[in-house]
Design an enzyme around this catalytic site. Structure first.
Site, mmCIF file in Angstrom:
data_model
loop_
_atom_site.group_PDB
_atom_site.id
_atom_site.type_symbol
_atom_site.label_atom_id
_atom_site.label_comp_id
_atom_site.label_asym_id
_atom_site.label_seq_id
_atom_site.Cartn_x
_atom_site.Cartn_y
_atom_site.Cartn_z
ATOM 1 N N TYR A 30 23.165 57.065 19.959
ATOM 2 C CA TYR A 30 22.518 56.784 21.258
ATOM 3 C C TYR A 30 21.447 57.843 21.537
ATOM 4 C CZ TYR A 30 27.093 54.405 21.714
ATOM 5 O OH TYR A 30 28.231 53.662 21.515
ATOM 6 N N SER A 35 22.480 55.791 31.632
ATOM 7 C CA SER A 35 22.676 56.018 33.059
ATOM 8 C C SER A 35 24.030 56.648 33.434
ATOM 9 C CB SER A 35 22.489 54.695 33.787
ATOM 10 O OG SER A 35 22.889 54.789 35.108
ATOM 11 N N TRP A 36 25.146 55.937 33.162
ATOM 12 C CA TRP A 36 26.397 56.528 33.658
ATOM 13 C C TRP A 36 26.817 57.715 32.808
ATOM 14 C CZ3 TRP A 36 31.946 54.084 33.626
ATOM 15 C CH2 TRP A 36 32.293 53.579 32.379
ATOM 16 N N TYR A 84 17.104 52.602 18.089
ATOM 17 C CA TYR A 84 18.285 52.010 18.729
ATOM 18 C C TYR A 84 17.951 50.560 19.029
ATOM 19 C CZ TYR A 84 21.794 50.839 22.233
ATOM 20 O OH TYR A 84 22.810 50.226 22.932
ATOM 21 N N GLN A 109 24.048 50.338 35.182
ATOM 22 C CA GLN A 109 25.400 50.744 34.749
ATOM 23 C C GLN A 109 26.187 51.224 35.973
ATOM 24 O OE1 GLN A 109 25.024 53.517 31.394
ATOM 25 N NE2 GLN A 109 26.128 52.047 30.135
ATOM 26 N N ASP A 168 31.705 47.547 27.477
ATOM 27 C CA ASP A 168 30.935 46.421 26.962
ATOM 28 C C ASP A 168 31.726 45.223 26.440
ATOM 29 O OD1 ASP A 168 29.256 48.498 27.463
ATOM 30 O OD2 ASP A 168 28.485 48.677 25.432
ATOM 31 N N ARG A 203 32.914 48.131 16.473
ATOM 32 C CA ARG A 203 31.810 47.713 17.343
ATOM 33 C C ARG A 203 31.950 46.233 17.716
ATOM 34 N NH1 ARG A 203 28.629 51.231 19.825
ATOM 35 N NH2 ARG A 203 27.029 49.618 19.805
ATOM 36 N N TYR A 353 35.889 49.061 20.269
ATOM 37 C CA TYR A 353 35.819 50.142 21.251
ATOM 38 C C TYR A 353 36.354 49.935 22.672
ATOM 39 C CZ TYR A 353 30.756 49.045 22.411
ATOM 40 O OH TYR A 353 29.565 48.487 22.767
ATOM 41 N N TRP A 354 36.083 48.835 23.373
ATOM 42 C CA TRP A 354 36.665 48.715 24.730
ATOM 43 C C TRP A 354 37.830 47.724 24.757
ATOM 44 C CZ3 TRP A 354 35.745 52.182 28.414
ATOM 45 C CH2 TRP A 354 34.581 52.935 28.335
ATOM 46 N N GLU A 397 33.942 59.922 20.438
ATOM 47 C CA GLU A 397 33.531 58.916 21.432
ATOM 48 C C GLU A 397 34.757 58.246 22.055
ATOM 49 O OE1 GLU A 397 30.994 56.038 19.627
ATOM 50 O OE2 GLU A 397 30.350 55.148 21.540
HETATM 51 C C1 9WN Z 1 25.255 49.919 25.231
HETATM 52 C C2 9WN Z 1 26.153 55.264 25.712
HETATM 53 C C3 9WN Z 1 26.800 53.900 25.961
HETATM 54 C C4 9WN Z 1 27.859 53.944 27.071
HETATM 55 C C5 9WN Z 1 28.665 52.656 27.138
HETATM 56 C C6 9WN Z 1 29.239 52.370 25.752
HETATM 57 C C7 9WN Z 1 28.110 52.281 24.735
HETATM 58 C C8 9WN Z 1 26.024 50.958 24.413
HETATM 59 C C9 9WN Z 1 26.233 50.492 22.969
HETATM 60 O O1 9WN Z 1 27.384 53.495 24.717
HETATM 61 O O2 9WN Z 1 27.269 51.173 25.085
HETATM 62 O O3 9WN Z 1 24.990 50.440 26.501
HETATM 63 O O4 9WN Z 1 25.250 50.372 22.221
HETATM 64 O O5 9WN Z 1 27.381 50.284 22.576
HETATM 65 O O6 9WN Z 1 29.979 51.206 25.748
HETATM 66 O O7 9WN Z 1 29.707 52.791 28.098
HETATM 67 O O8 9WN Z 1 27.237 54.163 28.304
HETATM 68 O O9 9WN Z 1 27.140 56.228 25.483
#
Ligand code: 9WN
Length: 439
Positions: A30, A35-36, A84, A109, A168, A203, A353-354, A397
């Site tokens: 990333y 944002s969050w 990305y 977010q 997500d 993923r 992941y979630w 993560e």
């Molecule tokens: C899409 C950055 C972000 C977090 C999210 C997490 C993951 C992104 C992705 O990474 O999401 O926004 O590409 O998977 O799910 O909570 O903000 O860390």
């Protein structure tokens, strides 16, 4: 590892991920500003260097749209445009009137930023007052956008993309996503870089990504205006709404400090809390559920359904949530943080992941909630689990919810950022009774 060493390592990760004004969640996976993430990261910076925390939040707000939305991603122009996916050429914010000069995504977010601003201020109150004056209008506009443009008409706000929830591929969105018809062919011209860094089993699937892309394309075709026909996906997330209410409470405190009226913020916080209780809380299941676009509860037990604990809740609801997290679904223990999804649920997956893995930020929110309600025993257990995970596996993560094995990328910013906060707020151990030597 000693607390001081862990704190030093956490700060080293944040410094390593610092990128002139903001902190990337991960250098590899990333490489922009999220944002969050920035809100949780600012809370970490509040301990190590409040100045970095102030810049983190102000750089994010500098990319706020004219309508008040604070974008999910702010793209770093110094990073390759295709580093990305989906990148700036997919979102095309530059074509939208009211979008900032810096390119961004067009969705949002969870709004935990006012809370973060308050924490950064508290770390350096004298300097912070000017900071609060600078950020208050943007934070208020962020909430105004959500309450005006994303209202579900019944006291709560909607999300219009699973990415907006931050959780997500949570099973809470599965049913709504099946309404979205998208062929994996839409991915043909794109390359998913996430799979270069993390195993595909962790993923979202190609079918999920095709839908994610299709939802954005329609919103983008509507100029990211929240108008009829713009949204293929609509849901109400209890975590998103709980954080909005919690941040409204923080805005009330900020307003007090800078001499603005605080009452409207408290009223908004109370109204969202009441709507969450009336609509998302299921007495039988003893959990807060997400709602689908028709307002029906989606009976999946996700960790986001424990997030309303950050709010003022009736004691019986707090008792029920604590019982739920201590039972087989979330199995509160002192080794592994809370799973993102019901360990006994039909969609449970230890790696994707979630859909099961344990994340530091969601456990941190639940921890704040437990502390608010004076549930110190459970809070101590959860704090121990979070510290154990990062001590054993590093600032990963997310973690396998059963074994605690680290998953996803290493040196993940919010896992590092929240660690100094856990260490700083650890209660002094209860004094042990003195043993009186027999005479
Ligand atoms: C899409 C950055 C972000 C977090 C999210 C997490 C993951 C992104 C992705 O990474 O999401 O926004 O590409 O998977 O799910 O909570 O903000 O860390």
């Amino acid at each position: 590892m000693r607390d001081a060493d862990l704190r030093r390592e956490a700060t080293a990760v944040l410094l390593g991920n610092w990128e002139r004004g903001h902190t990337v969640p991960s250098r590899r996976l990333y490489p922009h500003q999220w944002s969050w993430d920035s809100a949780f990261i600012a809370i970490g910076w509040a301990h190590a260097s409040p100045g970095h925390g102030r810049r983190e939040l102000e750089s994010l707000l500098a990319a706020q749209w004219a309508d008040g939305r604070v974008p999910q991603i702010v793209f770093n122009p110094a990073v390759a445009r295709d580093a990305y996916f989906p990148g700036p050429d997919f979102w095309r914010s530059r074509d939208v009137p009211g979008a900032p000069r810096r390119e961004t995504s067009g969705i949002v977010q969870p709004p935990v930023h006012a809370r973060a601003a308050l924490e950064v201020h508290r770390a350096a109150p004298t300097l912070g007052r000017r900071f609060l004056r600078r950020v208050y209008p943007g934070l208020k506009a962020q909430h105004d956008y959500l309450l005006r443009h994303r209202s579900d008409g019944d006291g709560l706000v909607t999300i219009v993309h699973p990415w907006e929830s931050g959780q997500d591929n949570s099973p809470a969105w599965d049913a709504e996503l099946t309404r979205v018809t998208a062929d994996v062919e839409v991915l043909a011209g794109h390359r998913r870089h996430d799979l270069d860094h993390v195993d595909a089993t962790e993923r979202p699937t190609a079918a999920d990504y095709a839908r994610y892309v299709a939802i954005v394309e329609t919103y983008r075709d509507h100029g990211y205006r929240d108008e009829p026909g713009a949204h293929h996906f609509v849901a109400v997330d209890p975590l998103f709404n709980a954080l909005l209410a919690w941040s409204e409470e923080a805005l009330a405190e900020i307003a007090d400090v800078i001499g603005e009226p605080s009452e409207p913020h408290l009223e908004r916080a109370g109204a969202i809390r009441d709507a969450l209780l009336a609509r998302c809380y299921d007495r039988g299941a003893q959990h807060f559920f997400a709602l689908d676009r028709h307002g029906a509860r989606v009976p999946e037990h996700c960790v986001g359904g424990l997030a309303p604990l950050v709010l003022d809740l009736p004691t019986d609801v707090v008792d029920a949530l604590v019982a739920g997290m201590s039972g087989p679904r979330f199995a509160l223990n002192d080794r592994v943080p809370l799973p993102s999804y019901d360990l006994t649920g039909p969609a449970f997956d230890t790696t994707r992941y979630w859909r099961g893995p344990a994340w530091i930020n969601t456990s941190w929110l639940v921890l704040r909630g437990l502390e608010r309600h004076g549930r110190h025993t459970e809070a101590a257990t959860l704090r121990a689990a979070m510290l154990n995970a990062v001590r054993q596996e590093g600032f990963r993560e997310y973690f396998d919810p059963r074994t605690g094995a680290g998953r996803g990328v290493a040196d993940f910013s919010w896992s590092a950022a929240l660690t100094p906060d856990l260490l700083a707020t650890a209660p002094t151990p209860a004094p042990r009774p003195l043993t009186v030597a027999p005479s």
